[in-house]
Design a protein around this motif. Structure first.
Motif, PDB file in Angstrom:
ATOM      1  N   UNK A 188      -1.859   0.844  -4.553  1.00  0.00           N
ATOM      2  CA  UNK A 188      -0.935  -0.080  -3.887  1.00  0.00           C
ATOM      3  C   UNK A 188      -1.701  -1.123  -3.081  1.00  0.00           C
ATOM      4  N   UNK A 189      -2.925  -0.765  -2.628  1.00  0.00           N
ATOM      5  CA  UNK A 189      -3.749  -1.741  -1.919  1.00  0.00           C
ATOM      6  C   UNK A 189      -4.264  -1.292  -0.566  1.00  0.00           C
ATOM      7  N   UNK A 190      -4.079   0.001  -0.190  1.00  0.00           N
ATOM      8  CA  UNK A 190      -4.622   0.483   1.077  1.00  0.00           C
ATOM      9  C   UNK A 190      -6.144   0.488   1.021  1.00  0.00           C
ATOM     10  N   UNK A 191      -6.770   0.116   2.117  1.00  0.00           N
ATOM     11  CA  UNK A 191      -8.229   0.120   2.209  1.00  0.00           C
ATOM     12  C   UNK A 191      -8.771   1.403   2.814  1.00  0.00           C
TER      13      UNK A 191
ATOM     14  N   UNK B  41      -7.529  -6.046   6.114  1.00  0.00           N
ATOM     15  CA  UNK B  41      -7.698  -4.624   5.845  1.00  0.00           C
ATOM     16  C   UNK B  41      -6.385  -3.906   6.148  1.00  0.00           C
ATOM     17  N   UNK B  42      -6.019  -2.966   5.281  1.00  0.00           N
ATOM     18  CA  UNK B  42      -4.770  -2.218   5.439  1.00  0.00           C
ATOM     19  C   UNK B  42      -5.101  -0.737   5.564  1.00  0.00           C
ATOM     20  N   UNK B  43      -4.690  -0.138   6.677  1.00  0.00           N
ATOM     21  CA  UNK B  43      -4.896   1.292   6.887  1.00  0.00           C
ATOM     22  C   UNK B  43      -3.546   1.994   6.892  1.00  0.00           C
ATOM     23  N   UNK B  44      -3.378   2.949   5.983  1.00  0.00           N
ATOM     24  CA  UNK B  44      -2.159   3.756   5.962  1.00  0.00           C
ATOM     25  C   UNK B  44      -2.317   4.885   6.972  1.00  0.00           C
TER      26      UNK B  44
ATOM     27  N   UNK C  36     -10.537   7.607  -3.234  1.00  0.00           N
ATOM     28  CA  UNK C  36     -11.758   6.843  -3.459  1.00  0.00           C
ATOM     29  C   UNK C  36     -11.936   5.768  -2.397  1.00  0.00           C
ATOM     30  N   UNK C  37     -11.156   5.876  -1.317  1.00  0.00           N
ATOM     31  CA  UNK C  37     -11.275   4.991  -0.160  1.00  0.00           C
ATOM     32  C   UNK C  37     -11.540   5.874   1.061  1.00  0.00           C
TER      33      UNK C  37
END
Length: 310
Positions: free
Chosen positions: A116-119, A81-84, A136-137
């Motif tokens: 880009x792929x942030x969750x 999981x990637x959190x910005x 939408x995340x």
């Protein structure tokens, strides 16, 4: 859980990692001769919950692109999981069409981060709450209000406080802090002729002999704050200070603040302070690492973030 820092505000990322007792992920973030950004993650992140700390502050385009490339590198490295973590969300003031044939860039940035792929996204005091709906995340929007009110209670005790919103759009934010510190509320009615230029028109509320506290989310040119401080003093205020979350302070803003009637301008370190800001006599940075670290911990543990502000 792992913490990775971009180049926009490494001191804040280091402070967050210290609060959590975790070292920053080793990464090589550099530029080629033509200024293309290259990112290499130097340790294993497969299956990890990774938090990327990166404000999109000046230079906004470079730091935004850096964030997108870091997210892509993590996604291709099989992070779970990637959190910005964006303490300052740049382009937030472009949250609606203000004239014909103009963009809604805050939505475009949301799309870029998502694709880009942030969750998920963690940010602080969004300029407009509706920006949460651009994603939408999942997005967690933290508030600096509790940090500000605690500092006020520690440094401004026994004063006759009146919290002031520098415009009608910030009334909800100012009212929340006024409630926390049990202070009166006043509002500045201003007319903005064009972007970056404001003219104070009227003060709504009684500020005579009051210690006024201006509350805002972003200070850029500081014209609004300085004009508001002058108007409050003309209305009989005893003193004027300001608490602002994001200290953009572009151009001659620092000198403008120093020459204003404001006793002090308190800003968080969501944007890395420049040398000019650090030596300014009436600028005070307030650390937000404890707040950000606690929110990151709660996200990783799947516990409530909103209860931080109950």
């Amino acid at each position: 859980m792992k913490i990775l820092s971009g180049n926009s505000n490494r001191p804040l990322a280091e402070a967050i990692s210290a609060e959590l007792g975790l070292p920053l992920v080793k990464a090589n973030i550099r530029r080629f001769a033509d200024n293309e950004i290259f990112v290499e993650i130097r340790e294993n992140v497969r299956g990890e919950d990774v938090f990327v700390v990166q404000s999109t502050s000046s230079p906004a385009n470079d730091h935004l692109m850096e964030l997108l490339i870091i997210i892509d590198a993590l996604r291709r490295s099989s992070a779970r999981r990637i959190t910005a973590v964006m303490p300052y969300y740049g382009y937030a003031r472009q949250d609606r069409k203000t004239a014909s044939r103009t963009p809604i860039t805050a939505k475009l940035v949301a799309n870029l981060i998502t694709h880009a792929g942030a969750n998920r996204v963690l940010t602080l005091d969004l300029h407009a709450d509706q920006i949460q709906g651009f994603f939408d995340i999942p997005l967690d929007n933290l508030y600096a209000g509790p940090v500000f009110s605690k500092h006020m209670e520690e440094t401004l005790a026994n004063r006759n406080l009146t919290v002031v919103s520098p415009d009608t759009g910030g009334v909800v934010r100012a009212r929340a802090i006024a409630k926390r510190v049990d202070a009166d509320l006043a509002i500045i009615d201003k007319r903005r002729e064009r972007a970056g230029v404001s003219e104070v028109m009227n003060v709504i509320g009684d500020v005579k002999n009051a210690d006024c506290i201006l509350i805002d989310d972003i200070v850029d040119s500081a014209g609004t704050l300085c004009n508001a401080a002058v108007a409050l003093m003309e209305q009989g205020a005893k003193s004027v200070s300001a608490y602002v979350t994001h200290g953009v302070l572009s151009g001659g803003a620092v000198a403008r603040v120093a020459a204003s009637p404001m006793e002090k301008l308190v800003i968080t370190d969501s944007i890395q302070p420049t040398k000019e800001m650090r030596v300014a006599p009436n600028l005070l940075p307030l650390p937000i690492a404890p707040l950000m670290a606690e929110a990151i911990k709660r996200i990783s543990e799947e516990t409530s973030v909103s209860s931080l502000f109950d």
